[in-house]
Design an enzyme around this catalytic site. Structure first.
Site, PDB file in Angstrom:
ATOM      1  N   TYR A 149       0.647  -1.447   0.148  1.00  0.00           N
ATOM      2  CA  TYR A 149       0.274  -0.086   0.199  1.00  0.00           C
ATOM      3  C   TYR A 149       1.087   1.640   0.059  1.00  0.00           C
ATOM      4  O   TYR A 149       0.433   1.836  -0.623  1.00  0.00           O
ATOM      5  CB  TYR A 149      -0.740   0.317   1.445  1.00  0.00           C
ATOM      6  CG  TYR A 149      -1.336   1.011   1.309  1.00  0.00           C
ATOM      7  CD1 TYR A 149      -2.808   1.237   0.500  1.00  0.00           C
ATOM      8  CD2 TYR A 149      -1.711   2.014   2.032  1.00  0.00           C
ATOM      9  CE1 TYR A 149      -3.416   2.157   0.436  1.00  0.00           C
ATOM     10  CE2 TYR A 149      -2.347   2.801   2.477  1.00  0.00           C
ATOM     11  CZ  TYR A 149      -3.926   3.570   1.789  1.00  0.00           C
ATOM     12  OH  TYR A 149      -4.079   4.307   2.046  1.00  0.00           O
ATOM     13  N   LYS A 153       1.275   4.119  -2.999  1.00  0.00           N
ATOM     14  CA  LYS A 153       1.232   5.594  -2.531  1.00  0.00           C
ATOM     15  C   LYS A 153       1.881   6.360  -2.753  1.00  0.00           C
ATOM     16  O   LYS A 153       1.740   7.763  -3.278  1.00  0.00           O
ATOM     17  CB  LYS A 153       0.181   5.241  -1.052  1.00  0.00           C
ATOM     18  CG  LYS A 153      -0.463   4.614  -1.297  1.00  0.00           C
ATOM     19  CD  LYS A 153      -1.673   5.421  -1.651  1.00  0.00           C
ATOM     20  CE  LYS A 153      -3.841   5.399  -1.447  1.00  0.00           C
ATOM     21  NZ  LYS A 153      -4.548   6.195  -2.007  1.00  0.00           N
TER      22      LYS A 153
HETATM   23  P1  NAP Z   1     -13.436   3.052   1.665  1.00  0.00           P
HETATM   24  O1  NAP Z   1     -14.066   4.001   2.294  1.00  0.00           O
HETATM   25  O2  NAP Z   1     -12.670   1.488   1.669  1.00  0.00           O
HETATM   26  O3  NAP Z   1     -13.257   3.233   0.394  1.00  0.00           O
HETATM   27  C1  NAP Z   1     -13.129   2.794  -0.971  1.00  0.00           C
HETATM   28  C2  NAP Z   1     -13.801   3.326  -1.999  1.00  0.00           C
HETATM   29  O4  NAP Z   1     -13.351   2.793  -3.365  1.00  0.00           O
HETATM   30  C3  NAP Z   1     -14.543   2.426  -1.748  1.00  0.00           C
HETATM   31  O5  NAP Z   1     -16.287   3.243  -2.475  1.00  0.00           O
HETATM   32  C4  NAP Z   1     -14.280   1.388  -2.963  1.00  0.00           C
HETATM   33  O6  NAP Z   1     -15.845   0.118  -3.488  1.00  0.00           O
HETATM   34  C5  NAP Z   1     -14.102   1.869  -4.033  1.00  0.00           C
HETATM   35  N1  NAP Z   1     -13.211   1.662  -4.711  1.00  0.00           N
HETATM   36  C6  NAP Z   1     -12.204   0.052  -4.034  1.00  0.00           C
HETATM   37  N2  NAP Z   1     -11.977  -0.590  -5.204  1.00  0.00           N
HETATM   38  C7  NAP Z   1     -12.550  -0.222  -7.033  1.00  0.00           C
HETATM   39  C8  NAP Z   1     -12.467  -0.371  -7.862  1.00  0.00           C
HETATM   40  N3  NAP Z   1     -11.396  -1.515  -8.485  1.00  0.00           N
HETATM   41  N4  NAP Z   1     -13.264   0.537  -8.850  1.00  0.00           N
HETATM   42  C9  NAP Z   1     -14.071   1.312  -8.056  1.00  0.00           C
HETATM   43  N5  NAP Z   1     -14.258   1.118  -7.069  1.00  0.00           N
HETATM   44  C10 NAP Z   1     -13.449   1.235  -6.269  1.00  0.00           C
HETATM   45  O7  NAP Z   1     -11.590   3.857   1.782  1.00  0.00           O
HETATM   46  P2  NAP Z   1     -11.414   5.547   2.070  1.00  0.00           P
HETATM   47  O8  NAP Z   1     -11.235   5.093   3.708  1.00  0.00           O
HETATM   48  O9  NAP Z   1     -12.747   5.852   2.157  1.00  0.00           O
HETATM   49  O10 NAP Z   1     -10.153   6.034   1.358  1.00  0.00           O
HETATM   50  C11 NAP Z   1     -10.478   7.026   0.185  1.00  0.00           C
HETATM   51  C12 NAP Z   1      -9.347   7.367  -0.289  1.00  0.00           C
HETATM   52  O11 NAP Z   1      -8.374   7.393   1.071  1.00  0.00           O
HETATM   53  C13 NAP Z   1      -8.446   6.205  -0.408  1.00  0.00           C
HETATM   54  O12 NAP Z   1      -7.279   6.501  -1.452  1.00  0.00           O
HETATM   55  C14 NAP Z   1      -7.144   5.701   1.092  1.00  0.00           C
HETATM   56  O13 NAP Z   1      -5.826   5.237   0.421  1.00  0.00           O
HETATM   57  C15 NAP Z   1      -7.089   7.257   1.045  1.00  0.00           C
HETATM   58  N6  NAP Z   1      -7.142   6.408   2.095  1.00  0.00           N
HETATM   59  C16 NAP Z   1      -7.603   6.458   3.571  1.00  0.00           C
HETATM   60  C17 NAP Z   1      -7.161   6.439   4.921  1.00  0.00           C
HETATM   61  C18 NAP Z   1      -8.512   5.784   5.745  1.00  0.00           C
HETATM   62  O14 NAP Z   1      -7.328   5.292   6.918  1.00  0.00           O
HETATM   63  N7  NAP Z   1      -9.032   6.082   5.864  1.00  0.00           N
HETATM   64  C19 NAP Z   1      -6.286   7.275   5.523  1.00  0.00           C
HETATM   65  C20 NAP Z   1      -5.007   7.250   4.472  1.00  0.00           C
HETATM   66  C21 NAP Z   1      -5.777   7.799   3.242  1.00  0.00           C
HETATM   67  P3  NAP Z   1     -16.159  -0.525  -3.169  1.00  0.00           P
HETATM   68  O15 NAP Z   1     -16.306  -1.035  -1.894  1.00  0.00           O
HETATM   69  O16 NAP Z   1     -17.325  -1.394  -4.111  1.00  0.00           O
HETATM   70  O17 NAP Z   1     -14.298  -1.647  -3.323  1.00  0.00           O
END
Ligand code: NAP
Length: 244
Positions: A149, A153
């Site tokens: 991961y 990133k």
């Molecule tokens: P999340 O709740 O897991 O949501 C991710 C979304 O991306 C989901 O709707 C998922 O759909 C979609 N997705 C994943 N793979 C996909 C694919 N192949 N095609 C289409 N859609 C896809 O994640 P989040 O926490 O909101 O994270 C959003 C962003 O923030 C990401 O880039 C993550 O790396 C970054 N981030 C998050 C955190 C954290 O702690 N939450 C920290 C740092 C950075 P499905 O569920 O249907 O697969």
């Protein structure tokens, strides 16, 4: 500070859950015609129910041709947020090829692909635009079991720099946000156990994880003209973690 996106068309990837979902709704509130792309149909159906003005598109970003069709079907995009990503934790010694492929297909290759389609349209129209890539503090910090991961990133950060440099002359600004742990479904993967979460919070100078709104506020700002001179950079949304 009021942000208005009247007459703008926005595309958010990974808008079914978490940060992307909140962002898509807030873009609608700011007046943007908003396209929410994600993988799970039920997420998109509930989003449409909650916010009928949103256009939803079901697409698996791991599929190159499906992504091509889905993104082109949105028309002329002015604001793009590359938010979709996967996060699976494995110790370095246990990393599999599948894990590497999955992370790079979605977190990096799809980001390049979607951005290329959208940016080509912006260049052809000569209208400029703004793109925000959602990276992570894990791009710069070595967090236990986060190798794949984290490396994906780190690629997003350098991709952001490259895009900002090559697209800047076309009035397209490209920036990244680097959130710390943010309270979404993804965060549960690594941080639901207090034995892991508490020491992490203790290392964040503000002593807390981010809320979704903390991240979407910064993305909205970067998309807007209020950030007119910010380009090709990575902005931590981490309560000061990366400074420690
Ligand atoms: P999340 O709740 O897991 O949501 C991710 C979304 O991306 C989901 O709707 C998922 O759909 C979609 N997705 C994943 N793979 C996909 C694919 N192949 N095609 C289409 N859609 C896809 O994640 P989040 O926490 O909101 O994270 C959003 C962003 O923030 C990401 O880039 C993550 O790396 C970054 N981030 C998050 C955190 C954290 O702690 N939450 C920290 C740092 C950075 P499905 O569920 O249907 O697969």
């Amino acid at each position: 500070m009021e942000i208005s996106f009247g007459n703008k068309r926005a595309l958010v990837t990974g808008a079914g859950k978490g940060i992307g979902r909140d962002l898509a709704k807030r873009l609608v509130e700011c007046g943007a015609e908003t396209y929410a792309l994600s993988r799970t149909k039920s997420d998109l159906e509930s989003l449409k129910k909650e916010c009928p003005a949103i256009h939803t598109i079901q697409c698996d970003l791991a599929n190159w041709d499906e992504t091509d069709r889905a993104v082109k079907s949105c028309g002329d995009i002015d604001l793009l947020v590359n938010n979709a990503a996967v996060a699976e934790l494995e110790s370095f010694l246990d990393i599999t090829k599948d894990c590497i492929d999955k992370h790079f297909d979605i977190n990096v290759k799809a980001m390049i692909h979607v951005s290329q389609i959208v940016a080509k349209g912006m260049v052809a129209r000569g209208t400029g635009g703004s793109i925000v890539n959602v990276s992570s503090q894990a791009s710069k910090a070595a967090l236990w079991n986060h190798t794949v991961y984290s490396v994906s990133k780190a690629a997003v950060d350098q991709l952001t720099a490259m895009m900002g440099v090559e697209l800047g002359p076309y009035k397209i600004r490209v920036n990244a946000v680097l959130p710390t742990v943010t309270n979404t479904a993804m965060a549960l993967v690594g941080w639901s156990d207090p034995a892991k979460a508490d020491p992490m919070k203790a290392r964040i100078p503000l002593r807390k994880f981010a809320e979704v709104e903390d991240v979407t506020n910064v993305i909205l700002y970067l998309l807007s003209d209020k950030a007119a001179m910010i380009n090709a950079t990575c902005i931590p949304v981490d309560g000061g973690y990366l400074a420690t």
